[in-house]
Motif scaffolding. Structure first.
Motif, PDB file in Angstrom:
ATOM      1  N   ARG A 152       0.840  -1.197   0.000  1.00 50.51           N
ATOM      2  CA  ARG A 152       0.000   0.000   0.000  1.00 50.51           C
ATOM      3  C   ARG A 152       0.879   1.253   0.000  1.00 50.51           C
ATOM      4  O   ARG A 152       2.087   1.161   0.224  1.00 50.51           O
ATOM      5  N   ASP A 153       0.267   2.404  -0.237  1.00 55.03           N
ATOM      6  CA  ASP A 153       1.056   3.632  -0.200  1.00 55.03           C
ATOM      7  C   ASP A 153       1.308   4.027   1.259  1.00 55.03           C
ATOM      8  O   ASP A 153       0.877   3.340   2.193  1.00 55.03           O
ATOM      9  N   SER A 154       2.011   5.117   1.464  1.00 58.70           N
ATOM     10  CA  SER A 154       2.423   5.507   2.818  1.00 58.70           C
ATOM     11  C   SER A 154       1.241   5.832   3.722  1.00 58.70           C
ATOM     12  O   SER A 154       1.365   5.818   4.950  1.00 58.70           O
ATOM     13  N   GLN A 155       0.065   6.110   3.106  1.00 57.24           N
ATOM     14  CA  GLN A 155      -1.132   6.400   3.897  1.00 57.24           C
ATOM     15  C   GLN A 155      -1.985   5.160   4.129  1.00 57.24           C
ATOM     16  O   GLN A 155      -3.068   5.234   4.715  1.00 57.24           O
ATOM     17  N   ARG A 183      -3.298   3.331   1.689  1.00 57.74           N
ATOM     18  CA  ARG A 183      -4.288   3.152   0.627  1.00 57.74           C
ATOM     19  C   ARG A 183      -3.778   2.157  -0.410  1.00 57.74           C
ATOM     20  O   ARG A 183      -2.579   2.057  -0.646  1.00 57.74           O
ATOM     21  N   MET A 213      -2.757   0.942  -3.904  1.00 56.27           N
ATOM     22  CA  MET A 213      -2.224   1.673  -5.050  1.00 56.27           C
ATOM     23  C   MET A 213      -3.139   1.468  -6.255  1.00 56.27           C
ATOM     24  O   MET A 213      -3.526   0.343  -6.561  1.00 56.27           O
ATOM     25  N   LEU A 229      -6.253   6.815  -8.052  1.00 53.41           N
ATOM     26  CA  LEU A 229      -5.689   7.637  -6.972  1.00 53.41           C
ATOM     27  C   LEU A 229      -4.357   8.275  -7.387  1.00 53.41           C
ATOM     28  O   LEU A 229      -3.912   9.236  -6.772  1.00 53.41           O
ATOM     29  N   ASN A 243      -1.470   6.996  -7.007  1.00 54.68           N
ATOM     30  CA  ASN A 243      -0.496   6.782  -5.936  1.00 54.68           C
ATOM     31  C   ASN A 243       0.399   5.574  -6.173  1.00 54.68           C
ATOM     32  O   ASN A 243       1.083   5.098  -5.267  1.00 54.68           O
ATOM     33  N   ARG A 292       3.357  -0.976   3.968  1.00 53.71           N
ATOM     34  CA  ARG A 292       3.296   0.358   3.373  1.00 53.71           C
ATOM     35  C   ARG A 292       4.629   0.707   2.711  1.00 53.71           C
ATOM     36  O   ARG A 292       5.686   0.364   3.221  1.00 53.71           O
TER      37      ARG A 292
END
Length: 885
Positions: free
Chosen positions: A521-524, A526, A528, A532, A534, A565
């Motif tokens: 997932r991305d750093s938040q 979420r 990918m 988005l 991202n 992440r």
């Protein structure tokens, strides 16, 4: 003798492609059948032929490559089977788009030409992801690369279809399926992703025939009402008991429909009265079967309204909904509209809202196939890692529905069924030359135009890639495979399918372990996605930082089954680790002068540091091996990181420098060279599965035996090097050094300023050991002399003190620091701290600030105040101490 050094700067681009070509040219990834060797095999989860490398692929393939390189070095006959999937829906969409750009379509050029174009597209773009996997370092057996529509796989698919049909497990039926109006094909249940959406619940009145009464129904899809052939209520619902058996009038349509009772209805949902549309809802379909209701199709395959909807025919389903609601309202049938959150199915390929729709499709009966697949896992023949996914797998199979396997596409395995236009007979054949109807002798035969679901062919992947249905030597040696590495998101799509098909046709489980990993997932946190924006392109990371850095970043902190992440800081950390290893190796290579490859020291020649590093290396080798065998790949990477960075680089290399630089004692120089070389070379072997390129590059420069590190022997049986006493003693030395360094830092002692160190042993057993090794304190703790204080009643005066296990350490300050200068520095620091404390006191007593500022901001300011107060107390204590000197 190898080159004496490597470049000063670690530049992965200068050697990664070189070494991959070397491995591939020398066929180091290739496996032949060798009956006297123990097999270890993995089949790659075949990426779509339309795909390109994303972070999920990068992690999945890094995990597989670590396992395969590890087992290869252990001496197994390893096979990592590569290949890709024909991706029916996705590939057809790509070719359709290309044809549209040319101003034509597949319907204009015909099926034969379209399939030709699809193969051309595959040849042009299909190998892209395979080359990207090479850049990652994947050591697949590329000589054995497969494609789900190659000749061998096609033969296997045909055999399985015909065999299941002959056994009555494949059948044709008219049933509700999930239909994608965009892809224009049926989908299986698991190809539909359900997402919660805010929609509306429309309350509509259905008149009771011959009365002024009405029944209020609530629906989220009013446009399907044209296909209503009944209204259902629960038999125990007192509100409707006197209406069961009555006839209702369908609004706008004026068709008479029955009101009946069925246990399926939930009296708590909506009004408790449910409109029944058998052609457009799976539950309604079942009720329709029970109550013999008519099935009326009101939505076309492209999402427009059918001719059965009167004036709304041809309208888009959502445009129809708007117009219909307006008409219902105008004619007094719409009672109310309320906001309603509900799960809506979307096509997993294109995200279009799917339409449940009745159609004639091919299905596989799943119950008899699912039972042995459940038992294989419950009995432990197949093990999930982590084990918690066993429950998810079994729950799904225990509640499985028949599988819709036909797709309304042209790209894929065309269903091997022919229909006689004279007598209606269905002919299923292993061969394509079906020319005569076996029932009536007619030559008028038409082949089914549909193709099989892509997952039908990929469900055979573990054994079809090894030559099944032929009894090949590869099948005998490499099937069942050792482990399947995959994400939890395709347990139903693929894992369960392979288990069922493997047990049915491969006559055994397809793999012994299912190693499940999470998503990147991305750093938040979420997922990918393109929408988005991202997503992180692994190829760009590789081009900038190198494949080893990406691989090590993906594996560190990775735990089976859990999402991770992506942080750029973690990429930088992995790059720093590679740099650390590079520089340590470069240091060793710079100090190889006079190295004797045949020299092996006598045990008595080893120093405490030598024995300690050997022991720590042996423990690391043991733990890494155990962790890899238990699929704890992230833990194995962490073990290597800590040993290489902290123990080998930060400690042993520093401890060895005095001997390496001592020209007067050549024998000890040779011992130090030997230990450095042995530990580095064997540690590179341990690290190789994780970071294959940098380990090969360094290994080729340092003293070694063999052609490539990837074919060197995995470090085993190193227990003889474990020395718990040496480790315990070295810890005491290291803790002492760290304590002295901390005290020196606290008073800002100049690094060049040597000082006396006084030790008092509360554990007398350490005294002689420390005195024997005081040279380490002199080298690494700037100790000019090391003295022992034996008087328990009096402690050294005017000295800083620290305590480690068994030792009290004193650092006399006289002569070590400039008291006047240090007092001035600390006084200045005290003034700054007092100002900060005063500012915070005023701020935190300001009622306006306290009223307006968020609670977390106020809390942080209070924490700052406490921190400054603690620092102030420490500075005041130090000033008082200096005043007494």
């Amino acid at each position: 003798m190898q080159e004496t050094n490597i470049p000063k700067v670690y530049d992965p681009q200068s050697f990664e492609k070189k070494w991959y070509k070397f491995w591939e040219d020398n066929k180091l990834f290739h496996a032949e059948v060798e009956k006297d060797k123990k097999p270890y095999s993995i089949v790659i989860p075949p990426p779509n032929v339309t795909g390109q490398l994303h972070m999920g692929h990068a992690m999945d393939n890094t995990l597989q490559d670590i396992l395969i390189r590890f087992r290869r070095m252990q001496g197994y006959n390893t096979l990592w089977m590569p290949g890709c999937d024909h991706a029916g829906i996705a590939t057809q969409a790509k070719v359709d788009a290309a044809l549209r750009e040319e101003g034509t379509s597949r319907h204009e050029i015909g099926r034969e030409k379209f399939v030709e174009r699809a193969w051309q597209w595959k040849e042009k773009y299909g190998s892209r992801i395979m080359y990207q996997l090479r850049s990652l370092g994947s050591s697949c057996d590329w000589d054995r690369e497969r494609f789900t529509m190659d000749e061998g796989c096609s033969k296997a698919v045909r055999e399985v279809f015909v065999k299941l049909y002959e056994e009555g497990l494949i059948y044709q039926g008219t049933r509700i399926t999930n239909w994608c109006p965009h892809c224009n094909t049926a989908l299986s249940d698991i190809e539909v992703e359900h997402e919660n959406e805010i929609g509306h619940l429309y309350h509509i009145r259905y008149q009771v025939e011959g009365t002024d009464k009405f029944v209020e129904i609530a629906t989220t899809r009013p446009e399907t009402m044209f296909g209503d052939t009944g209204v259902a209520v629960h038999p125990e619902d007192g509100r409707y008991k006197n209406l069961i058996g009555k006839t209702l009038i369908l609004p706008l349509v004026n068709r008479k429909i029955p009101l009946f009772a069925d246990d399926y209805v939930d009296p708590e949902f909506g009004t408790g009265a449910v409109k029944v549309t058998p052609a457009h809802d799976p539950n309604d379909f079942e009720m329709g079967q029970r109550h013999k209701l008519e099935q009326i199709l009101v939505i076309n395959s492209d999402g427009t309204m059918s001719e059965n909807t009167g004036k709304y025919a041809g309208m888009d389903r959502y445009d129809c909904r708007k117009q219909l609601i307006a008409d219902l309202k105008e004619q007094g049938f719409l009672l109310s509209i309320e906001e309603h959150e509900h799960a809506v199915g979307h096509c997993s390929r294109c995200d279009t809202t799917v339409e449940p729709m009745i159609s004639k499709q091919w299905f596989v009966k799943m119950e008899s196939l699912a039972k042995p697949a459940i038992e294989a896992v419950k009995s432990g023949k197949i093990e999930f890692v982590p084990e918690r996914f066993t429950k998810i797998y079994c729950n799904w199979l225990e509640n499985i529905r028949d599988w819709c396997i036909s797709r309304q596409l042209w790209w894929g395995h065309q269903i091997p069924a022919w229909y006689c236009e004279e007598c209606g007979e269905t002919v299923v054949s292993r061969e394509d030359d079906v020319a005569i109807c076996p029932k009536c002798g007619s030559h008028k035969l038409r082949r089914d135009e549909d193709v099989l679901d892509t997952w039908f062919s990929s469900g055979l992947w573990p054994f079809e890639t090894m030559g099944w249905p032929e009894e090949t030597e590869e099948l005998k040696q490499f099937y069942p495979t050792s482990v399947l590495v995959t994400g939890y998101d395709i347990i139903f799509f693929w894992v369960a399918r392979m288990v069922m098909m493997g047990l049915k046709f491969g006559k055994d489980i397809p793999f012994k372990h299912v190693f499940i990993h999470g998503l990147v997932r991305d750093s938040q946190g979420r997922k990918m996605s393109k929408s988005l924006g991202n997503g992180i392109d692994p190829v760009e990371v590789i081009e900038k930082y190198g494949a080893d850095t990406l691989r090590f970043m993906l594996i560190t902190g990775n735990t089976p089954g859990n999402d991770m992440r992506f942080y750029w800081e973690r990429v930088e950390s992995a790059r720093n680790f590679a740099n650390k290893l590079w520089n340590a190796s470069r240091f060793m290579l710079m100090n190889l002068e006079g190295f004797d490859k045949d020299f092996i020291p006598d045990n008595s020649e080893y120093t405490l540091a030598d024995k300690w590093i050997f022991s720590r290396y042996a423990h690391t080798a043991k733990s890494v091996t155990r962790q890899l065998e238990n699929f704890e790949l992230g833990e194995a990477a962490r073990s290597l990181y800590e040993f290489i960075w902290n123990e080998f680089c930060d400690w042993y290399i520093e401890l060895s420098k005095a001997r390496l630089y001592d020209d007067a004692n050549q024998q000890q120089r040779k011992v130090a060279q030997y230990v450095l070389g042995y530990v580095l070379e064997h540690t590179l072997r341990l690290l190789h599965p994780f970071m294959p390129f940098i380990t090969e590059e360094i290994w080729q420069h340092i003293p070694h035996e063999g052609n490539s590190i990837m074919t060197s022997v995995w470090p085993e049986d190193e227990n003889a090097k474990i020395d718990d006493t040496a480790e315990s003693n070295m810890i005491a030395i290291m803790e002492t050094i760290k304590a002295i360094r901390n005290m020196r830092a606290e008073v800002n002692a100049a690094p060049s300023k040597k000082s006396e160190v006084i030790l008092h042993f509360t554990d007398r057993s350490l005294q002689s050991m420390v005195k024997d090794n005081e040279g380490y304190l002199q080298t690494l703790a700037s100790a000019e002399t090391v003295n022992v204080w034996t008087d328990d009643s009096n402690k050294p005066e005017n000295a800083m003190a620290a305590v480690v296990k068994g030792i009290e350490i004193y650092l006399p300050l006289a002569g070590l620091i400039d008291v006047e200068k240090e007092t001035a520095r600390l006084t200045k620091e005290l003034t700054k701290l007092e100002k900060e404390i005063d500012r915070l006191v005023k701020k935190l007593s300001n009622e306006g600030f306290l009223a307006k500022a968020p609670a977390d901001v106020v809390e942080k300011e209070k924490e700052k105040q406490v921190g400054y107060a603690n620092k102030k107390a420490a500075v005041e204590e130090r000033l008082a101490y200096l005043a007494d000197l």
